[in-house]
Motif scaffolding. Structure first.
Motif, PDB file in Angstrom:
ATOM      1  N   ARG A   6      10.659 -56.724   6.375  1.00 31.15           N
ATOM      2  CA  ARG A   6      11.956 -56.112   6.991  1.00 31.15           C
ATOM      3  C   ARG A   6      12.638 -57.189   7.727  1.00 31.15           C
ATOM      4  NH1 ARG A   6      10.897 -50.371  10.322  1.00 31.15           N
ATOM      5  NH2 ARG A   6      12.868 -51.397  11.027  1.00 31.15           N
ATOM      6  N   SER A   7      13.957 -57.140   7.736  1.00 33.71           N
ATOM      7  CA  SER A   7      14.673 -57.993   8.711  1.00 33.71           C
ATOM      8  C   SER A   7      15.028 -57.516   9.840  1.00 33.71           C
ATOM      9  CB  SER A   7      16.017 -58.511   7.755  1.00 33.71           C
ATOM     10  OG  SER A   7      16.790 -59.287   8.566  1.00 33.71           O
ATOM     11  N   THR A   8      14.660 -58.094  10.958  1.00 34.13           N
ATOM     12  CA  THR A   8      14.927 -57.584  12.506  1.00 34.13           C
ATOM     13  C   THR A   8      15.291 -58.721  13.355  1.00 34.13           C
ATOM     14  OG1 THR A   8      14.381 -56.273  14.076  1.00 34.13           O
ATOM     15  CG2 THR A   8      12.657 -57.417  12.844  1.00 34.13           C
ATOM     16  N   THR A   9      16.069 -58.563  14.255  1.00 31.07           N
ATOM     17  CA  THR A   9      16.179 -59.537  15.191  1.00 31.07           C
ATOM     18  C   THR A   9      15.339 -58.982  16.652  1.00 31.07           C
ATOM     19  OG1 THR A   9      18.260 -58.483  15.992  1.00 31.07           O
ATOM     20  CG2 THR A   9      18.597 -60.305  14.472  1.00 31.07           C
ATOM     21  N   ASN A  10      14.929 -57.886  16.358  1.00 32.95           N
ATOM     22  CA  ASN A  10      13.964 -57.477  17.742  1.00 32.95           C
ATOM     23  C   ASN A  10      12.732 -58.021  17.736  1.00 32.95           C
ATOM     24  OD1 ASN A  10      12.437 -55.682  19.104  1.00 32.95           O
ATOM     25  ND2 ASN A  10      13.472 -54.018  19.039  1.00 32.95           N
ATOM     26  N   PRO A  11      12.268 -58.613  18.702  1.00 34.06           N
ATOM     27  CA  PRO A  11      11.105 -59.576  18.627  1.00 34.06           C
ATOM     28  C   PRO A  11       9.908 -58.638  18.683  1.00 34.06           C
ATOM     29  CG  PRO A  11      12.149 -59.904  20.587  1.00 34.06           C
ATOM     30  CD  PRO A  11      13.164 -59.137  19.809  1.00 34.06           C
ATOM     31  N   ILE A  12      10.023 -57.425  19.328  1.00 37.34           N
ATOM     32  CA  ILE A  12       8.909 -56.519  19.415  1.00 37.34           C
ATOM     33  C   ILE A  12       8.646 -55.851  17.971  1.00 37.34           C
ATOM     34  CG2 ILE A  12       8.090 -54.239  20.177  1.00 37.34           C
ATOM     35  CD1 ILE A  12       9.330 -55.120  23.024  1.00 37.34           C
ATOM     36  N   GLU A  13       9.833 -55.424  17.447  1.00 34.84           N
ATOM     37  CA  GLU A  13       9.546 -55.049  16.045  1.00 34.84           C
ATOM     38  C   GLU A  13       9.205 -55.835  14.914  1.00 34.84           C
ATOM     39  OE1 GLU A  13      12.714 -53.277  12.620  1.00 34.84           O
ATOM     40  OE2 GLU A  13      13.071 -52.508  14.565  1.00 34.84           O
ATOM     41  N   GLY A  14       9.465 -57.294  15.262  1.00 27.15           N
ATOM     42  CA  GLY A  14       9.179 -58.325  14.182  1.00 27.15           C
ATOM     43  C   GLY A  14       7.379 -58.630  14.624  1.00 27.15           C
ATOM     44  N   GLU A  15       7.153 -58.200  15.584  1.00 32.04           N
ATOM     45  CA  GLU A  15       5.622 -58.558  15.979  1.00 32.04           C
ATOM     46  C   GLU A  15       4.655 -57.255  15.173  1.00 32.04           C
ATOM     47  OE1 GLU A  15       2.754 -59.414  19.807  1.00 32.04           O
ATOM     48  OE2 GLU A  15       4.694 -58.361  20.118  1.00 32.04           O
ATOM     49  N   VAL A  16       5.234 -56.004  15.556  1.00 26.10           N
ATOM     50  CA  VAL A  16       4.645 -54.951  15.060  1.00 26.10           C
ATOM     51  C   VAL A  16       4.698 -55.187  13.365  1.00 26.10           C
ATOM     52  CG1 VAL A  16       4.722 -52.619  14.761  1.00 26.10           C
ATOM     53  CG2 VAL A  16       5.027 -53.509  16.882  1.00 26.10           C
ATOM     54  N   CYS A  17       5.662 -55.393  12.863  1.00 24.47           N
ATOM     55  CA  CYS A  17       5.920 -55.586  11.389  1.00 24.47           C
ATOM     56  C   CYS A  17       5.142 -56.558  10.769  1.00 24.47           C
ATOM     57  CB  CYS A  17       7.480 -55.781  11.143  1.00 24.47           C
ATOM     58  SG  CYS A  17       7.632 -55.563   9.324  1.00 24.47           S
ATOM     59  N   ALA A  18       4.995 -57.704  11.537  1.00 27.81           N
ATOM     60  CA  ALA A  18       4.088 -58.853  10.988  1.00 27.81           C
ATOM     61  C   ALA A  18       2.585 -58.203  11.168  1.00 27.81           C
ATOM     62  CB  ALA A  18       4.161 -59.999  11.790  1.00 27.81           C
ATOM     63  N   ALA A  19       2.285 -57.590  12.275  1.00 27.18           N
ATOM     64  CA  ALA A  19       1.034 -57.179  12.174  1.00 27.18           C
ATOM     65  C   ALA A  19       0.432 -56.151  11.150  1.00 27.18           C
ATOM     66  CB  ALA A  19       0.767 -56.509  13.813  1.00 27.18           C
ATOM     67  N   LEU A  20       1.468 -55.061  11.103  1.00 27.88           N
ATOM     68  CA  LEU A  20       1.087 -54.159  10.005  1.00 27.88           C
ATOM     69  C   LEU A  20       1.225 -54.710   8.826  1.00 27.88           C
ATOM     70  CD1 LEU A  20       3.213 -51.116  11.521  1.00 27.88           C
ATOM     71  CD2 LEU A  20       1.155 -51.407  11.565  1.00 27.88           C
ATOM     72  N   ALA A  21       1.918 -55.775   8.466  1.00 24.89           N
ATOM     73  CA  ALA A  21       2.309 -56.294   6.945  1.00 24.89           C
ATOM     74  C   ALA A  21       0.673 -57.085   6.639  1.00 24.89           C
ATOM     75  CB  ALA A  21       2.955 -57.383   7.006  1.00 24.89           C
ATOM     76  N   ALA A  22       0.096 -57.724   7.707  1.00 27.13           N
ATOM     77  CA  ALA A  22      -1.148 -58.314   7.661  1.00 27.13           C
ATOM     78  C   ALA A  22      -2.207 -57.438   7.324  1.00 27.13           C
ATOM     79  CB  ALA A  22      -1.432 -59.283   8.711  1.00 27.13           C
ATOM     80  N   TYR A  23      -2.199 -56.288   7.910  1.00 23.35           N
ATOM     81  CA  TYR A  23      -3.375 -55.180   7.799  1.00 23.35           C
ATOM     82  C   TYR A  23      -3.031 -54.492   6.704  1.00 23.35           C
ATOM     83  CZ  TYR A  23      -5.351 -50.664   9.148  1.00 23.35           C
ATOM     84  OH  TYR A  23      -6.286 -49.514   8.873  1.00 23.35           O
ATOM     85  N   LYS A  24      -1.938 -54.144   6.229  1.00 23.68           N
ATOM     86  CA  LYS A  24      -1.672 -53.459   4.918  1.00 23.68           C
ATOM     87  C   LYS A  24      -2.166 -54.616   3.848  1.00 23.68           C
ATOM     88  CE  LYS A  24       1.155 -51.127   1.763  1.00 23.68           C
ATOM     89  NZ  LYS A  24       1.961 -49.917   1.782  1.00 23.68           N
ATOM     90  N   TRP A  25      -1.948 -55.737   3.919  1.00 24.49           N
ATOM     91  CA  TRP A  25      -2.472 -56.613   2.911  1.00 24.49           C
ATOM     92  C   TRP A  25      -4.207 -56.799   2.929  1.00 24.49           C
ATOM     93  CZ3 TRP A  25      -1.607 -58.773  -1.663  1.00 24.49           C
ATOM     94  CH2 TRP A  25      -2.188 -59.602  -2.079  1.00 24.49           C
ATOM     95  N   ALA A  26      -4.606 -56.547   3.949  1.00 26.57           N
ATOM     96  CA  ALA A  26      -6.055 -56.518   4.026  1.00 26.57           C
ATOM     97  C   ALA A  26      -6.625 -55.252   3.463  1.00 26.57           C
ATOM     98  CB  ALA A  26      -6.527 -56.631   5.215  1.00 26.57           C
ATOM     99  N   LEU A  27      -5.841 -54.024   3.762  1.00 29.89           N
ATOM    100  CA  LEU A  27      -6.175 -52.931   3.115  1.00 29.89           C
ATOM    101  C   LEU A  27      -6.084 -52.851   1.436  1.00 29.89           C
ATOM    102  CD1 LEU A  27      -4.335 -50.434   5.194  1.00 29.89           C
ATOM    103  CD2 LEU A  27      -6.816 -50.397   4.981  1.00 29.89           C
ATOM    104  N   VAL A  28      -4.866 -53.644   0.984  1.00 30.54           N
ATOM    105  CA  VAL A  28      -5.065 -53.516  -0.486  1.00 30.54           C
ATOM    106  C   VAL A  28      -5.790 -54.556  -1.054  1.00 30.54           C
ATOM    107  CG1 VAL A  28      -3.550 -54.741  -2.386  1.00 30.54           C
ATOM    108  CG2 VAL A  28      -2.363 -53.459  -0.341  1.00 30.54           C
ATOM    109  N   GLN A  29      -6.358 -55.602  -0.233  1.00 36.51           N
ATOM    110  CA  GLN A  29      -7.718 -56.448  -0.867  1.00 36.51           C
ATOM    111  C   GLN A  29      -8.945 -55.725  -0.801  1.00 36.51           C
ATOM    112  OE1 GLN A  29      -5.493 -59.162  -2.181  1.00 36.51           O
ATOM    113  NE2 GLN A  29      -7.299 -60.517  -1.370  1.00 36.51           N
ATOM    114  N   THR A  30      -8.998 -54.741   0.041  1.00 33.72           N
ATOM    115  CA  THR A  30     -10.202 -53.835   0.016  1.00 33.72           C
ATOM    116  C   THR A  30      -9.926 -52.597  -0.705  1.00 33.72           C
ATOM    117  OG1 THR A  30      -9.919 -52.712   2.068  1.00 33.72           O
ATOM    118  CG2 THR A  30     -11.032 -54.907   2.183  1.00 33.72           C
ATOM    119  N   SER A  31      -8.884 -52.379  -1.565  1.00 35.28           N
ATOM    120  CA  SER A  31      -8.626 -51.196  -2.045  1.00 35.28           C
ATOM    121  C   SER A  31      -8.679 -50.049  -1.267  1.00 35.28           C
ATOM    122  CB  SER A  31      -9.569 -50.999  -3.344  1.00 35.28           C
ATOM    123  OG  SER A  31      -9.483 -52.128  -4.148  1.00 35.28           O
ATOM    124  N   TYR A  32      -8.243 -50.019   0.120  1.00 34.90           N
ATOM    125  CA  TYR A  32      -8.006 -49.305   1.031  1.00 34.90           C
ATOM    126  C   TYR A  32      -9.422 -48.650   1.157  1.00 34.90           C
ATOM    127  CZ  TYR A  32      -3.032 -49.096   0.847  1.00 34.90           C
ATOM    128  OH  TYR A  32      -1.841 -49.352   1.179  1.00 34.90           O
TER     129      TYR A  32
END
Length: 100
Positions: A3-29
């Motif tokens: 996601r493209s955002t200039t809001n630093p809080i939204e960016g921080e949350v989005c980055a944390a969720l993206a890393a978490y989702k990638w890890a979920l994918v790596q473990t096939s959820y």
């Protein structure tokens, strides 16, 4: 989840969720197959599981920081298709306690 955002809080949350989702994918959820591979001692599966634990802990810390962080999480989840939101279960990051 990019996601493209200039809001630093939204960016921080989005980055944390993206890393978490990638890890979920790596473990096939956290699938049964993944858990069996971990039980069998397969190093890659164990490594992915450890990465998921770290990503989940970090995501919990980020989304629980402030009401604004929780609001950003809610906004991101609302923008997901319903089936994806059910599978990702990002709201579960708020429902359990963690050690900061």
């Amino acid at each position: 989840m990019r996601r493209s955002t200039t809001n630093p809080i939204e960016g921080e949350v989005c980055a944390a969720l993206a890393a978490y989702k990638w890890a979920l994918v790596q473990t096939s959820y956290r699938s049964l197959w993944h858990r069996l591979l971990c039980s069998a001692g397969v190093k890659a599966a164990i490594s992915h599981s450890a990465a998921l634990d770290r990503a989940e802990k970090h995501a919990r810390q980020v989304v629980s920081k402030t009401p604004e962080h929780r609001s950003a999480l809610e906004q991101i989840v609302r923008q997901q298709p319903e089936d994806v939101a059910k599978k990702d279960r990002f709201f579960d990051l708020l429902n359990t306690t963690f050690e900061p």
